[in-house]
Scaffold this active site. Structure first.
Site, PDB file in Angstrom:
ATOM      1  N   THR A 255      38.600 -10.634  26.021  1.00 32.40           N
ATOM      2  CA  THR A 255      37.696  -9.909  26.898  1.00 32.40           C
ATOM      3  C   THR A 255      37.771  -8.409  26.653  1.00 32.40           C
ATOM      4  O   THR A 255      38.814  -7.888  26.218  1.00 32.40           O
ATOM      5  CB  THR A 255      38.055 -10.200  28.371  1.00 32.40           C
ATOM      6  OG1 THR A 255      37.306  -9.345  29.235  1.00 32.40           O
ATOM      7  CG2 THR A 255      39.534  -9.953  28.634  1.00 32.40           C
ATOM      8  N   ASP A 256      36.693  -7.708  26.981  1.00 32.28           N
ATOM      9  CA  ASP A 256      36.721  -6.250  26.893  1.00 32.28           C
ATOM     10  C   ASP A 256      37.571  -5.628  27.997  1.00 32.28           C
ATOM     11  O   ASP A 256      37.909  -4.440  27.931  1.00 32.28           O
ATOM     12  CB  ASP A 256      35.308  -5.671  26.939  1.00 32.28           C
ATOM     13  CG  ASP A 256      34.515  -6.046  28.182  1.00 32.28           C
ATOM     14  OD1 ASP A 256      35.021  -6.846  28.996  1.00 32.28           O
ATOM     15  OD2 ASP A 256      33.382  -5.546  28.336  1.00 32.28           O
ATOM     16  N   GLU A 257      37.960  -6.416  28.995  1.00 31.69           N
ATOM     17  CA  GLU A 257      38.732  -5.869  30.111  1.00 31.69           C
ATOM     18  C   GLU A 257      40.144  -5.449  29.694  1.00 31.69           C
ATOM     19  O   GLU A 257      40.823  -4.735  30.438  1.00 31.69           O
ATOM     20  CB  GLU A 257      38.777  -6.859  31.266  1.00 31.69           C
ATOM     21  CG  GLU A 257      37.400  -7.105  31.864  1.00 31.69           C
ATOM     22  CD  GLU A 257      37.435  -7.914  33.142  1.00 31.69           C
ATOM     23  OE1 GLU A 257      38.328  -7.667  33.981  1.00 31.69           O
ATOM     24  OE2 GLU A 257      36.579  -8.793  33.301  1.00 31.69           O
TER      25      GLU A 257
ATOM     26  N   TYR B  63      44.882 -10.400  35.498  1.00 34.34           N
ATOM     27  CA  TYR B  63      44.040 -11.116  34.532  1.00 34.34           C
ATOM     28  C   TYR B  63      43.976 -10.372  33.207  1.00 34.34           C
ATOM     29  O   TYR B  63      44.326 -10.911  32.148  1.00 34.34           O
ATOM     30  CB  TYR B  63      42.637 -11.324  35.099  1.00 34.34           C
ATOM     31  CG  TYR B  63      41.593 -11.597  34.038  1.00 34.34           C
ATOM     32  CD1 TYR B  63      41.764 -12.640  33.119  1.00 34.34           C
ATOM     33  CD2 TYR B  63      40.440 -10.810  33.932  1.00 34.34           C
ATOM     34  CE1 TYR B  63      40.824 -12.886  32.129  1.00 34.34           C
ATOM     35  CE2 TYR B  63      39.499 -11.066  32.960  1.00 34.34           C
ATOM     36  CZ  TYR B  63      39.690 -12.094  32.058  1.00 34.34           C
ATOM     37  OH  TYR B  63      38.762 -12.336  31.080  1.00 34.34           O
TER      38      TYR B  63
ATOM     39  N   LYS C  13      45.564 -11.293  29.404  1.00 39.03           N
ATOM     40  CA  LYS C  13      44.712 -11.447  28.214  1.00 39.03           C
ATOM     41  C   LYS C  13      45.136 -10.460  27.126  1.00 39.03           C
ATOM     42  O   LYS C  13      45.136 -10.807  25.934  1.00 39.03           O
ATOM     43  CB  LYS C  13      43.245 -11.244  28.581  1.00 39.03           C
ATOM     44  CG  LYS C  13      42.626 -12.398  29.341  1.00 39.03           C
ATOM     45  CD  LYS C  13      42.676 -13.716  28.562  1.00 39.03           C
ATOM     46  CE  LYS C  13      41.755 -13.693  27.351  1.00 39.03           C
ATOM     47  NZ  LYS C  13      41.762 -15.017  26.650  1.00 39.03           N
TER      48      LYS C  13
END
Length: 332
Positions: free
Chosen positions: A121-123, A148, A152
């Site tokens: 993810t870009d998060e 989260y 990741k």
């Protein structure tokens, strides 16, 4: 033809990838999914049984993973705990799945020299200021802000370490926010669409100014297939469709497309540590591997998604009541 093991293949982006790959390739696919609340076998309904096998199991279970990876050409690793609100309420499942699960898969891929693609993810990059002209690139430092995104980020780093230390044949991709068919109603876009379908006003965190970079799940799937086929081992590719919109803009677009007043929404308590803006620069993927999104306009993809939820209430209705009860308990 290749034998693919798709982890999390009964979840949102995983099931979309399975459907996309079966429609456009001759690959045979095994789905490994624990069928937590976010997994739904109905998301795979109607696919040809001679090309799809389903196994219920946990990616952190080394025995199941070893048996499946042994007979696999390519692991496509989607499985993850992925909801920020849930990670704030109970971080432990995110560690178990995102970190230990990824480690377990990597060890099996190392043992059998299996090609591995890791979905992220870009998060992991944190957030950007609303007026920052920059976007995330493959060189952006990691700066996760939630349980989260931090787990990741940890899983990404494990993949990179296993490439360098053990020669695992892996690629990675970090994608912006997905939307489309088969997404759980806890997520932002389907929650707003299904609220309107139920005659309930959409709800916006804070003032709705947070910006996300949206991509249709079909475009994400096509990018992943492109990376599997042409990506360079050890490389990371960012996947995005130039779809930056504030949450308020998204809700207003949904309302207009559903023939409702543009301002028929409510503001609710903001999420803790809510990231301001995500934005993806997918130049590397587009120039080096020749990928481009099919949904060039966000409104086109959003209209397609609204049609799907309008036509598939039997798929999303069972989870709607519990989802709204959860948000109501938080004043959201």
């Amino acid at each position: 033809m290749a034998r693919l093991l798709v982890t999390g293949g009964a979840g949102f982006i995983g099931s979309n990838f399975v459907r996309y790959a079966i429609a456009r390739t001759d690959h045979h696919i095994t789905v490994l999914d624990a069928l937590t609340y976010a997994g739904n076998l109905q998301s795979l309904a109607g696919l040809p049984e001679n090309r799809l096998r389903f196994v219920k199991g946990d990616i952190a279970d080394p025995q199941i993973v070893d048996e499946l990876v042994r007979d696999t050409d390519i692991v496509v690793h989607y499985a993850a705990e992925s909801h920020n609100d849930n990670s704030l309420a109970d971080p432990r499942p995110f560690l178990d799945t995102n970190v230990v699960g990824t480690f377990t898969l990597l060890e099996a891929a190392r043992k059998y020299d299996t090609r591995f693609h890791h979905i992220s993810t870009d998060e992991v990059y944190g957030d950007l200021e609303l007026d920052d002209p920059q976007r995330f690139t493959e060189a952006t430092p990691y700066n996760p802000s939630s349980p989260y995104s931090s787990t990741k980020a940890g899983s990404d780093l494990l993949v990179r370490a296993w490439v360098r230390s053990f020669g695992v044949r892996a690629t990675l991709s970090n994608c912006s926010n997905n939307y489309g068919h088969y997404q759980h109603v806890e997520k932002f876009i389907p929650r707003q669409i299904t609220n309107v379908l139920r005659g309930v006003k959409p709800r916006l965190y804070g003032q709705g100014l947070n910006v996300r970079d949206w991509i249709h799940a079909d475009d994400h799937s096509s990018a992943v297939l492109t990376i599997i086929e042409r990506g360079v081992i050890g490389e990371t590719y960012l996947i995005g469709a130039d779809g930056e919109h504030s949450n308020r803009e998204v809700v207003e677009k949904i309302l207009v497309l559903m023939d409702q007043p543009r301002d028929a929404y409510e503001l609710v308590t903001d999420r803790a540590g809510h990231d301001l803006r995500y934005a993806i620069d997918s130049t590397k993927l587009r120039t080096e591997l020749g990928w481009a999104p099919a949904f060039g306009e966000f409104d086109e993809g959003l209209a397609d998604t609204i049609r799907w939820y309008r036509d598939n209430e039997t798929w999303w209705a069972p989870a709607k009541e519990n989802t709204e009860a959860f948000y109501a308990s938080r004043g959201q």
